[in-house]
Design an enzyme around this catalytic site. Structure first.
Site, PDB file in Angstrom:
ATOM      1  N   ALA A 277      -4.034   7.164  -3.452  1.00 36.76           N
ATOM      2  CA  ALA A 277      -2.661   7.643  -3.848  1.00 36.76           C
ATOM      3  C   ALA A 277      -1.719   6.733  -4.745  1.00 36.76           C
ATOM      4  O   ALA A 277      -1.592   5.702  -4.218  1.00 36.76           O
ATOM      5  CB  ALA A 277      -2.076   8.161  -2.786  1.00 36.76           C
TER       6      ALA A 277
ATOM      7  N   VAL B  69      -4.309  -0.964  -4.331  1.00 36.75           N
ATOM      8  CA  VAL B  69      -4.745   0.515  -3.800  1.00 36.75           C
ATOM      9  C   VAL B  69      -3.887   1.086  -2.567  1.00 36.75           C
ATOM     10  O   VAL B  69      -4.017   0.184  -1.641  1.00 36.75           O
ATOM     11  CB  VAL B  69      -6.246   0.849  -3.895  1.00 36.75           C
ATOM     12  CG1 VAL B  69      -6.941   1.168  -5.229  1.00 36.75           C
ATOM     13  CG2 VAL B  69      -6.730  -0.070  -2.867  1.00 36.75           C
ATOM     14  N   ASP B  70      -3.430   1.982  -2.633  1.00 41.95           N
ATOM     15  CA  ASP B  70      -2.932   2.586  -1.328  1.00 41.95           C
ATOM     16  C   ASP B  70      -3.714   3.643  -1.000  1.00 41.95           C
ATOM     17  O   ASP B  70      -4.313   4.667  -1.861  1.00 41.95           O
ATOM     18  CB  ASP B  70      -1.256   3.326  -1.715  1.00 41.95           C
ATOM     19  CG  ASP B  70      -0.325   2.294  -1.919  1.00 41.95           C
ATOM     20  OD1 ASP B  70      -0.559   1.083  -1.596  1.00 41.95           O
ATOM     21  OD2 ASP B  70       0.653   2.524  -3.014  1.00 41.95           O
ATOM     22  N   VAL B  71      -4.280   3.631   0.277  1.00 41.28           N
ATOM     23  CA  VAL B  71      -5.490   4.722   0.559  1.00 41.28           C
ATOM     24  C   VAL B  71      -4.880   5.450   2.063  1.00 41.28           C
ATOM     25  O   VAL B  71      -4.133   4.922   2.528  1.00 41.28           O
ATOM     26  CB  VAL B  71      -6.517   3.910   0.929  1.00 41.28           C
ATOM     27  CG1 VAL B  71      -7.654   4.726   1.342  1.00 41.28           C
ATOM     28  CG2 VAL B  71      -6.755   2.923   0.025  1.00 41.28           C
TER      29      VAL B  71
END
Lengths: 204, 251
Positions: free
Chosen positions: B143, B130-132
Site C-alpha cells: 500500500a 514498502v508498506d505491506v
C-alpha cells in the site's frame, strides 16, 4: 580552518557539523582561495568511484590540493570513497585514482550470511596504535561503514586500523601527512569525534 | 565485530513526532529535534525519520525542519515522505541526511527518482521502502501513501524492481503489526530478505529484544527498526525515550 572539499557528492553538512561540535571551524568549499588558506583538508566521497573521481577532477582543484599536501605538508584526511581515491584505482570503475598511495580498491567478496554493501557499525582493531589519528580510541571503538569495495594498500602504506567483514581489511591507512578512513567518522558518535579531533589537532 | 543495526523509526506529523497503531491513531510523543538529540546522546546506531502525511497530502519534505533534525544527528539518518523528484533528493542530501527513503513514488509506478538518486549519490544513499498488509485469501498487499492506496504488484516483484532501479537497501514495514509490539511477521521479513541480495531492514511489531533478534536470525533481516519500543515505557505507554546500545548489541 579545515577545508571540506565540495565537489557535489554526499552529505558534507555532517562533516562540518561534527567539526563544529569539537570546536573547529570548517568550510564546505571549492574556492581555491579558501583551500590556499586551510590548515587541514578533508576529502569526502560517496557513491560510485568513477563519479567521484570525475567530479573531483572537474573542479580543477587537484593540482592545488597536491601542492598544499606535498609542498606545504597540509594534513589531508580522505573519508570513504575519498580514502579510496588516494590509491591507483578501483575495481568499481575505470577511472584512475589520484595515485598518491600504492593502493588498490577491490570488491568485497560475498560470504555466508553477509550481504554487500557492508553497511552498519563494526569494531575496528588498531594496527598502528601510536599513530596520531588513532590516539585515545577505546578498545571497543566502533565506526559506521557503508561500502562495497575495500582498501588494499601496498607495503609503502601504513595500515592504522583493521576491520573484519567476511575478510579482514584496512579500515584506516596513512602515509606521511595523508590519511584515509573507509568508515564515516562524522557519523560515528564519540569514536568519530575522537578521530576527527586527532586529525584536527594532532601533528600529521 | 559486525553488529546488526537497531534503528529507531520516528514518525513526523507537522512539527511533532507521533506514534501510530496499524498506521492509525497517531499519538503525540514529543518534539523531533529534542528526541533526536536524546537518541544521539544514547548512541543509537542510525535513525529513520518518516513524514507520514507528506505523500498523502501530495506535498514534499519540510527541508528546514529536516536540516535542523539532521544537525543533531551524530549517526546516520534516513528520511522518507513525499519524495518524488531528484531535486528533492539533492536538497535532502544537502540538508544533512545520508539516505533518502522512497516509497509511494515507486509504488505508484515511477522508479526514475530511485535510479537518478542512485546514479548521483550511490545506491547506499537510496532506500526502497514498502508498506505491506496481509489480506485474507489475497496474501500480502503493498500500500502506498501511508497505507491508504493498495497497488497490484506482487511483493517479491516489487522489492526486486526497487533494487534493480538502484535501491541499496529495502525497508519493509508491516501495517498490521505497526505499534502492536507483538512481534514481527517473520514470514513477511523472510520473503523480502529472500527476494533481494541487498540489506533488508525489518519494521513493524517490535516490542522486545527477542523480537529484534528473531527478525535478524529467523527473518533474515540485516537490520531492525522500531518505534513504540523506543518511545514508550511500561504497560500504560508513558512516553520515555530509551535506547540501550549495550543491551541491543546482544541481539
Amino acid at each position: 580552518m579545515i577545508a571540506i572539499i565540495d565537489y557535489d557528492i554526499g552529505n558534507l553538512a555532517a562533516v562540518s557539523n561534527m567539526l563544529r561540535r569539537i570546536g573547529h571551524d570548517s568550510a564546505i568549499t571549492a574556492d581555491p582561495e579558501v583551500i590556499k588558506s586551510a590548515d587541514r583538508i578533508i576529502l569526502p566521497g560517496n557513491g560510485h568511484f568513477d563519479t567521484c573521481m570525475k567530479n573531483f577532477r572537474a573542479t580543477g582543484l587537484v593540482p592545488l590540493i597536491e601542492r598544499r599536501v606535498f609542498e606545504d605538508r597540509v594534513p589531508l584526511l580522505g573519508i570513504c570513497v575519498g580514502a579510496q581515491m588516494l590509491g591507483s584505482g578501483s575495481e568499481e570503475g575505470a577511472e584512475p585514482g589520484l595515485g598518491w598511495f600504492d593502493m588498490k580498491v577491490r570488491r568485497l567478496p560475498r560470504s555466508d550470511g553477509l550481504r554487500v554493501p557492508h553497511m552498519g557499525w563494526n569494531r575496528v582493531g588498531r594496527a598502528a596504535p601510536h599513530h596520531y589519528i588513532v590516539q585515545g580510541l577505546d578498545e571497543d571503538a566502533r565506526f559506521y561503514f557503508v561500502h562495497s569495495y575495500y582498501l588494499d594498500p601496498g607495503e609503502s602504506v601504513d595500515v592504522l586500523l583493521t576491520v573484519e567483514y567476511g575478510i579482514t581489511f584496512a579500515a584506516g591507512v596513512s602515509r606521511g601527512n595523508v590519511s584515509g578512513v573507509q568508515f564515516h567518522p562524522e557519523k560515528s558518535h564519540r569514536f568519530g569525534k575522537q578521530l576527527l579531533l586527532n586529525f584536527a589537532e594532532g601533528r600529521g | 565485530m559486525y553488529r546488526p543495526r537497531v534503528i529507531p523509526c520516528l514518525l513526523l506529523r507537522g512539527h511533532g513526532l507521533v506514534k501510530t497503531r496499524k498506521f492509525k491513531d497517531a499519538v503525540y510523543v514529543g518534539d523531533p529535534v529534542n528526541a533526536v538529540r536524546i537518541f544521539s546522546e544514547k548512541e543509537a546506531d542510525e535513525l529513520t525519520l518518516l513524514d507520514i502525511d507528506a505523500s498523502r497530502e501530495g506535498r514534499g519534505p519540510n527541508f528546514e525542519l529536516i536540516e535542523e533534525i539532521a544537525g543533531e544527528c551524530l549517526m546516520p539518518i534516513g528520511y522518507g515522505g513525499g519524495i518524488s523528484s531528484f531535486d528533492q533528493v539533492r536538497q535532502l542530501i544537502r540538508s544533512g541526511v545520508e539516505k533518502v527513503i522512497i516509497n509511494s513514488a515507486a509504488a505508484l509506478g515511477s522508479m526514475a527518482v530511485i535510479s537518478e538518486a542512485a546514479a548521483a549519490f550511490g545506491s547506499q544513499a537510496v532506500v526502497g521502502a514498502v508498506d505491506v498488509r496481509h489480506r485474507l485469501l489475497q496474501g500480502y498487499k503493498i500500500a502506498a501513501k501511508s497505507g491508504t492506496q493498495e497497488i497490484g504488484s506482487r511483493l517479491e516483484d516489487h522489492v526486486r524492481a526497487l533494487v534493480d532501479a538502484g535501491a541499496g537497501e529495502i525497508f519493509v514495514n508491516n501495517i498490521d503489526a505497526d505499534g502492536t509490539m507483538a512481534g514481527f511477521d517473520l514470514g513477511l521479513v523472510r520473503r523480502v530478505a529472500d527476494s533481494v541480495d541487498v540489506p533488508v531492514v525489518a519494521c513493524g511489531g517490535a516490542g522486545t529484544l527477542e523480537h529484534l533478534s528473531q527478525a535478524i536470525h529467523v527473518g533474515g533481516a540485516s537490520a531492525v527498526s522500531a518505534g513504540s519500543m523506543f518511545v514508550f515505557h511500561g504497560k500504560h505507554r508513558a512516553v520515555l525515550i530509551n535506547y540501550n546500545p549495550t543491551e541491543l548489541a546482544t541481539i
